[in-house]
Write a protein that holds these residues in place. Sequence first.
Motif, mmCIF file in Angstrom:
data_model
loop_
_atom_site.group_PDB
_atom_site.id
_atom_site.type_symbol
_atom_site.label_atom_id
_atom_site.label_comp_id
_atom_site.label_asym_id
_atom_site.label_seq_id
_atom_site.Cartn_x
_atom_site.Cartn_y
_atom_site.Cartn_z
ATOM 1 N N ARG A 66 -26.813 16.825 -55.550
ATOM 2 C CA ARG A 66 -27.007 15.420 -55.222
ATOM 3 C C ARG A 66 -28.496 15.122 -55.065
ATOM 4 O O ARG A 66 -28.993 14.111 -55.537
ATOM 5 C CB ARG A 66 -26.265 15.083 -53.928
ATOM 6 C CG ARG A 66 -25.516 13.775 -54.049
ATOM 7 C CD ARG A 66 -24.771 13.444 -52.790
ATOM 8 N NE ARG A 66 -24.047 14.590 -52.235
ATOM 9 C CZ ARG A 66 -23.654 14.662 -50.976
ATOM 10 N NH1 ARG A 66 -23.902 13.683 -50.153
ATOM 11 N NH2 ARG A 66 -22.992 15.693 -50.550
ATOM 12 N N LEU A 67 -29.203 16.030 -54.401
ATOM 13 C CA LEU A 67 -30.643 15.864 -54.228
ATOM 14 C C LEU A 67 -31.332 15.902 -55.587
ATOM 15 O O LEU A 67 -32.261 15.148 -55.852
ATOM 16 C CB LEU A 67 -31.192 16.981 -53.328
ATOM 17 C CG LEU A 67 -30.771 16.901 -51.861
ATOM 18 C CD1 LEU A 67 -31.258 18.130 -51.116
ATOM 19 C CD2 LEU A 67 -31.315 15.644 -51.199
ATOM 20 N N ASN A 69 -30.028 15.053 -58.520
ATOM 21 C CA ASN A 69 -29.769 13.797 -59.210
ATOM 22 C C ASN A 69 -30.672 12.693 -58.671
ATOM 23 O O ASN A 69 -31.205 11.893 -59.430
ATOM 24 C CB ASN A 69 -28.308 13.380 -59.033
ATOM 25 C CG ASN A 69 -27.383 14.230 -59.873
ATOM 26 O OD1 ASN A 69 -27.846 14.978 -60.741
ATOM 27 N ND2 ASN A 69 -26.103 14.142 -59.618
ATOM 28 N N LYS A 70 -30.826 12.658 -57.365
ATOM 29 C CA LYS A 70 -31.657 11.650 -56.733
ATOM 30 C C LYS A 70 -33.110 11.799 -57.172
ATOM 31 O O LYS A 70 -33.774 10.812 -57.495
ATOM 32 C CB LYS A 70 -31.556 11.800 -55.204
ATOM 33 C CG LYS A 70 -31.991 10.572 -54.469
ATOM 34 C CD LYS A 70 -31.704 10.731 -52.985
ATOM 35 C CE LYS A 70 -32.167 9.501 -52.233
ATOM 36 N NZ LYS A 70 -31.828 9.567 -50.815
ATOM 37 N N ALA A 71 -33.579 13.039 -57.191
ATOM 38 C CA ALA A 71 -34.959 13.311 -57.593
ATOM 39 C C ALA A 71 -35.184 12.876 -59.040
ATOM 40 O O ALA A 71 -36.215 12.297 -59.383
ATOM 41 C CB ALA A 71 -35.264 14.801 -57.435
ATOM 42 N N ARG A 73 -33.545 10.535 -60.631
ATOM 43 C CA ARG A 73 -33.502 9.082 -60.696
ATOM 44 C C ARG A 73 -34.859 8.507 -60.276
ATOM 45 O O ARG A 73 -35.387 7.610 -60.918
ATOM 46 C CB ARG A 73 -32.391 8.569 -59.780
ATOM 47 C CG ARG A 73 -31.847 7.232 -60.239
ATOM 48 C CD ARG A 73 -30.606 6.864 -59.438
ATOM 49 N NE ARG A 73 -29.568 7.884 -59.545
ATOM 50 C CZ ARG A 73 -28.783 8.250 -58.543
ATOM 51 N NH1 ARG A 73 -28.888 7.704 -57.361
ATOM 52 N NH2 ARG A 73 -27.851 9.164 -58.732
ATOM 53 N N VAL A 74 -35.412 9.056 -59.198
ATOM 54 C CA VAL A 74 -36.699 8.585 -58.706
ATOM 55 C C VAL A 74 -37.767 8.822 -59.771
ATOM 56 O O VAL A 74 -38.602 7.964 -60.037
ATOM 57 C CB VAL A 74 -37.069 9.315 -57.386
ATOM 58 C CG1 VAL A 74 -38.522 9.073 -57.030
ATOM 59 C CG2 VAL A 74 -36.162 8.837 -56.266
#
Length: 78
Positions: A66-67, A69-71, A73-74
């Motif tokens: 999840r982290l 994926n978030k990274a 996206r950012v």
Amino acid sequence: MGGTLVATGIALVVLSGYVLSCAVRPFRDCWLCDGKAHHRSKRNPKLSRPCRWCRSTGKRLRLGRRLWNKARRVHRNA
Ligand SMILES: [Zn+2]
């Protein structure tokens, strides 16, 4: 000093192992329903209802993934 280096090395090995395992197996069984996508109500054990935690898929995306994926996206939005 040497102890700190060793500790850092061990932490790096553990971290890379975890990241690798997240890449290979991004999903894990839901802890609430044990991968069955349904769990029994505590008040009424005969009643089986869709698991809200995993949205009745029985799988949860792992924290590391999840982290990740978030990274990503950012990074893409930047
Ligand atoms: Zn579940």
